[in-house]
Design a protein around this motif. Structure first.
Motif, PDB file in Angstrom:
ATOM      1  N   GLU A  99      -0.325   1.505  -8.078  1.00  0.00           N
ATOM      2  CA  GLU A  99      -1.500   1.936  -8.843  1.00  0.00           C
ATOM      3  C   GLU A  99      -2.411   0.774  -9.185  1.00  0.00           C
ATOM      4  N   GLY A 100      -1.843  -0.422  -9.239  1.00  0.00           N
ATOM      5  CA  GLY A 100      -2.637  -1.592  -9.577  1.00  0.00           C
ATOM      6  C   GLY A 100      -3.309  -2.241  -8.383  1.00  0.00           C
ATOM      7  N   LEU A 101      -3.058  -1.715  -7.189  1.00  0.00           N
ATOM      8  CA  LEU A 101      -3.658  -2.282  -5.979  1.00  0.00           C
ATOM      9  C   LEU A 101      -4.941  -1.547  -5.606  1.00  0.00           C
ATOM     10  N   GLU A 102      -5.880  -2.271  -5.083  1.00  0.00           N
ATOM     11  CA  GLU A 102      -7.118  -1.661  -4.602  1.00  0.00           C
ATOM     12  C   GLU A 102      -6.948  -1.348  -3.111  1.00  0.00           C
ATOM     13  N   ILE A 103      -6.309  -0.223  -2.848  1.00  0.00           N
ATOM     14  CA  ILE A 103      -6.040   0.170  -1.470  1.00  0.00           C
ATOM     15  C   ILE A 103      -6.518   1.595  -1.244  1.00  0.00           C
ATOM     16  N   ASP A 104      -6.724   1.936   0.009  1.00  0.00           N
ATOM     17  CA  ASP A 104      -7.192   3.273   0.340  1.00  0.00           C
ATOM     18  C   ASP A 104      -6.136   4.308  -0.016  1.00  0.00           C
ATOM     19  N   LYS A 105      -6.609   5.535  -0.200  1.00  0.00           N
ATOM     20  CA  LYS A 105      -5.676   6.615  -0.501  1.00  0.00           C
ATOM     21  C   LYS A 105      -4.776   6.864   0.708  1.00  0.00           C
ATOM     22  N   GLY A 106      -3.562   7.253   0.426  1.00  0.00           N
ATOM     23  CA  GLY A 106      -2.626   7.525   1.507  1.00  0.00           C
ATOM     24  C   GLY A 106      -1.201   7.355   1.045  1.00  0.00           C
ATOM     25  N   TYR A 107      -0.327   6.977   1.953  1.00  0.00           N
ATOM     26  CA  TYR A 107       1.082   6.829   1.646  1.00  0.00           C
ATOM     27  C   TYR A 107       1.569   5.432   2.011  1.00  0.00           C
ATOM     28  N   ALA A 108       2.495   4.949   1.227  1.00  0.00           N
ATOM     29  CA  ALA A 108       3.100   3.648   1.513  1.00  0.00           C
ATOM     30  C   ALA A 108       4.581   3.852   1.777  1.00  0.00           C
ATOM     31  N   ASN A 109       5.081   3.333   2.891  1.00  0.00           N
ATOM     32  CA  ASN A 109       6.513   3.363   3.169  1.00  0.00           C
ATOM     33  C   ASN A 109       7.172   2.201   2.441  1.00  0.00           C
ATOM     34  N   VAL A 110       8.078   2.538   1.540  1.00  0.00           N
ATOM     35  CA  VAL A 110       8.696   1.518   0.699  1.00  0.00           C
ATOM     36  C   VAL A 110      10.196   1.467   0.942  1.00  0.00           C
ATOM     37  N   ALA A 111      10.714   0.266   1.156  1.00  0.00           N
ATOM     38  CA  ALA A 111      12.156   0.067   1.287  1.00  0.00           C
ATOM     39  C   ALA A 111      12.684  -0.472  -0.033  1.00  0.00           C
TER      40      ALA A 111
END
Length: 203
Positions: free
Chosen positions: A168-180
């Motif tokens: 939420e604190g990152l300025e990134i485009d909307k979408g999904y992040a794959n997190v390990a």
């Protein structure tokens, strides 16, 4: 710590809550509470019915460990981050284990590559390990699978909360992040690593 093994017994036989209810007459509310281990108490008659229905003895219906776990999250101003604490009680003994985390976005980072051994394909790597490099992993290895799952889920829920706040604190485009999610339960000499993956919406 005493846990019901009802969910495992049903899965082994391909049964659902409704099936057990129809054949035993035990309420669905009671069965769900036992299966999810959210029941604060259960009558002997209920256990008797279930043991007879599944053809098991009480020591198969329940899973026991001499350890009781308590989980807590605290903000530590020294490191400006939340720390995950797990308290372990056994008789008169109490042990406290603390876990810090780091979030990486580059697999080439030495701390990440050492754990992943070349694994790729994630947007972010959430790594949890003890700052004292304690031996919680030795205790964890001896737990029954059902209790290991409970410990895992408490760690994972903490990790997901921290990842969500980070994204939420990152300025990134909307979408999904794959997190390990990587959890190191053990010490430097006896490393026990658990890996989990989830896709987090950061819209």
């Amino acid at each position: 710590m005493l846990k019901s093994n009802l969910a495992v017994l049903m899965a082994e036989r391909g049964l659902k809550i409704a099936d057990v209810y129809e054949q035993t007459g035990i309420s669905k509310t009671t069965l769900m509470a036992l299966a999810d281990n959210k029941s604060k108490g259960v009558q002997f008659e209920t256990i008797d019915k279930l043991c007879n229905f599944f053809d098991v003895t009480p020591d198969r219906f329940f899973v026991f460990s001499k350890y009781i776990f308590r989980y807590e999250t605290k903000f530590e101003s020294v490191i400006n981050s939340n720390v995950f604490y797990i308290k372990v009680f056994s008789g008169d003994n109490k042990s406290l284990y603390s876990y810090e985390y780091s979030i990486y976005s580059d697999i080439s980072d030495e701390d990440v590559s050492m754990i992943f051994s070349g694994s790729e394909g994630y947007d972010y790597y959430f790594v949890m390990q003890s700052r004292e490099f304690d031996s919680f992993g030795i205790l964890y290895k001896d737990l029954p699978p059902l209790l290991k799952k409970e410990v895992d889920m408490n760690f994972i829920n903490f990790a997901k909360t921290e990842v969500q706040k980070y994204l939420e604190g990152l300025e990134i485009d909307k979408g999904y992040a794959n997190v390990a999610i990587i959890i190191n339960y053990s010490d430097r000499n006896n490393r026990l690593v658990k890996g989990f993956r989830f896709k987090e919406n950061h819209a």
